[in-house]
Design an enzyme around this catalytic site. Structure first.
Site, mmCIF file in Angstrom:
data_model
loop_
_atom_site.group_PDB
_atom_site.id
_atom_site.type_symbol
_atom_site.label_atom_id
_atom_site.label_comp_id
_atom_site.label_asym_id
_atom_site.label_seq_id
_atom_site.Cartn_x
_atom_site.Cartn_y
_atom_site.Cartn_z
ATOM 1 N N ASP A 1 -9.455 4.113 13.285
ATOM 2 C CA ASP A 1 -10.026 2.848 13.740
ATOM 3 C C ASP A 1 -8.936 2.127 14.527
ATOM 4 O OD1 ASP A 1 -10.847 0.209 13.991
ATOM 5 O OD2 ASP A 1 -11.489 -0.016 11.909
ATOM 6 N N GLU B 1 0.832 -1.204 0.000
ATOM 7 C CA GLU B 1 0.000 0.000 0.000
ATOM 8 C C GLU B 1 0.865 1.251 0.000
ATOM 9 O OE1 GLU B 1 -3.826 1.685 2.458
ATOM 10 O OE2 GLU B 1 -1.884 1.585 3.477
ATOM 11 N N CYS C 1 -8.237 9.927 6.042
ATOM 12 C CA CYS C 1 -8.165 9.751 7.501
ATOM 13 C C CYS C 1 -6.831 10.278 8.030
ATOM 14 C CB CYS C 1 -8.340 8.286 7.868
ATOM 15 S SG CYS C 1 -9.978 7.636 7.512
ATOM 16 N N TYR D 1 -4.847 9.413 -1.196
ATOM 17 C CA TYR D 1 -3.571 9.789 -0.585
ATOM 18 C C TYR D 1 -2.434 9.985 -1.588
ATOM 19 C CZ TYR D 1 -6.010 8.255 3.612
ATOM 20 O OH TYR D 1 -6.933 8.106 4.612
ATOM 21 N N ARG E 1 -7.064 12.373 11.499
ATOM 22 C CA ARG E 1 -8.316 12.951 11.986
ATOM 23 C C ARG E 1 -9.288 11.877 12.460
ATOM 24 N NH1 ARG E 1 -12.801 11.725 9.145
ATOM 25 N NH2 ARG E 1 -12.320 10.816 7.120
ATOM 26 N N TRP F 1 -8.366 -2.200 -0.481
ATOM 27 C CA TRP F 1 -9.081 -1.072 -1.078
ATOM 28 C C TRP F 1 -10.222 -1.518 -1.986
ATOM 29 C CZ3 TRP F 1 -8.893 4.168 -0.314
ATOM 30 C CH2 TRP F 1 -7.898 4.636 0.547
#
Length: 399
Positions: A303, A58, A223, A158, A300, A80
């Site tokens: 999990d 990733e 995130c 990203y 921000r 994804w």
């Protein structure tokens, strides 16, 4: 990894149960910070097994700046899949009359000149609509397919923002290349930052991630929103510790090394009477970097059960990679959280981890021949000596 267990205990002790966009309730806290020193080992969770293959692939995918998961799927990484477009979006463009005549010539084995003469005669006598009818009767299509959006797209996520940020000035900015250049040329800057938070591409939460991608938006709001590099002078002791780390990561017995013997004489038995200048000169000769590289991530939304262990390992790996290509020592990774939450379906797995003792951290071994961030491949990255506890109860991703 003690810091991760501390995160879990903090949420359990101080979190408040709330609803959210998923089907699972979540216990959450706002604002928390954890710190991981790379000289103590690569920060990968040991109270469960982390799928390092997915972490590495990733991050390489992010560095590529891609918006399509084809690279991930080719390498067996499915994390994804849930957000990627399944079918391509097709548009149909009208074929111009001239191009249809050229296709007729190709399909029927005649010259373009003969084909144009033939259809000119028909259109002159009977009109273009008759000429077009004859073209269709001879298998010449009226429209051509065009792929507007391929399958596997996740939108400007990203990697795209890291490498292809579109500015209001119309320019494209490669933020990752820019920060690496700044680290090499102006390492004391306080502006060595990469952002993935861009309001104009945030998804509409009332529709699916895939529909957002079809609308040119992100499949998922970022995130981990920004990360910030900072440098500091390394002490001689820290430079020794990095040499030790590198030596052991390469599979060598530290106790048999000249590096260890010099360190032992200076810091353990203290029989060596080197001056600071002489010790610095020795370290310079051994190739020990002079600067520490620190990295802070602001996340921000986090999990805690599934995402956070993954994020810690990913950004620690990024810190190591950037440190290598800039000639520095990877030092502190600081993980700063906004909304830190634990979904109800993960509670059993977390409580199980809290009964387990953390195991010693592994070391990260990079191919030292790589000097450009874009040149890292999966085969250049190895986590050495990773030991972990057994399986946990399965946790479904909260979507």
């Amino acid at each position: 990894m003690k810091q991760l267990l501390d995160i879990y205990r903090h949420i359990i002790d101080h979190g408040r149960m709330t609803g959210n966009r998923t089907k699972y309730a979540a216990k959450k806290v706002f604002g928390y910070q954890a710190r991981f020193n790379m000289l103590e080992g690569f920060p990968v969770t040991t109270t469960k097994k982390l799928h390092l293959k997915s972490v590495i692939h990733e991050l390489i995918w992010f560095i590529q700046g891609s918006t399509n998961i084809a690279y991930l799927k080719a390498n067996g990484v499915r994390i994804w899949d849930e957000w990627a477009t399944e079918l391509p979006e097709i548009a149909y463009d009208e074929l111009p009359y001239q191009q249809r005549v050229q296709m007729f010539a190709s399909l029927n084995g005649v010259s373009e000149e003969a084909a144009f003469d033939h259809f000119h005669e028909i259109s002159t006598k009977h009109g273009f609509h008759v000429a077009n009818k004859e073209l269709s009767a001879n298998g010449v299509p009226t429209k051509v397919e065009r792929v507007v959006l391929p399958s596997g797209e996740v939108g400007p996520m990203y990697g795209y923002q890291w490498r292809h940020w579109k500015g209001a000035d119309g320019k494209e900015y490669d933020q990752l290349a820019d920060v690496i250049h700044m680290l090499k040329t102006n390492p004391n800057s306080r502006r060595i930052i990469v952002s993935a938070w861009k309001p104009e591409v945030l998804p509409d939460e009332s529709i699916s991630g895939r529909n957002n991608v079809h609308n040119g938006k992100q499949a998922l709001a970022a995130c981990h929103t920004m990360f910030h590099f900072q440098t500091a002078p390394a002490t001689n002791k820290e430079r020794w510790e990095w040499l030790h780390y590198q030596y052991e990561a390469q599979g060598n017995d530290l106790k048999d090394s000249d590096i260890w013997r010099a360190y032992y004489e200076i810091y353990v038995v203290k029989s060596e009477t080197l001056s600071d200048e002489e010790e610095t000169e020795l370290l310079n000769g051994l190739g020990a970097p002079k600067l520490l590289l620190n990295l802070q991530l602001y996340q921000r939304s986090a999990d805690a059960a599934l995402g956070v262990p993954f994020n810690i390992a990913s950004y620690a790996l990024l810190l190591h990679m950037v440190a290598q290509v800039t000639g520095m020592i990877p030092f502190d990774f600081v993980h700063t959280f906004g909304d830190l939450h634990l979904y109800s379906n993960a509670e059993e797995a977390i409580l199980t981890q809290l009964t387990r003792d953390p195991l010693p951290l592994p070391k990260l071994k990079l191919n030292t021949a790589v000097s450009c961030i874009d040149d890292f491949t999966f085969e250049d990255i190895h986590v050495i000596g990773y030991k972990h506890h057994g399986k946990l109860p399965k946790i479904d991703v909260a979507v």
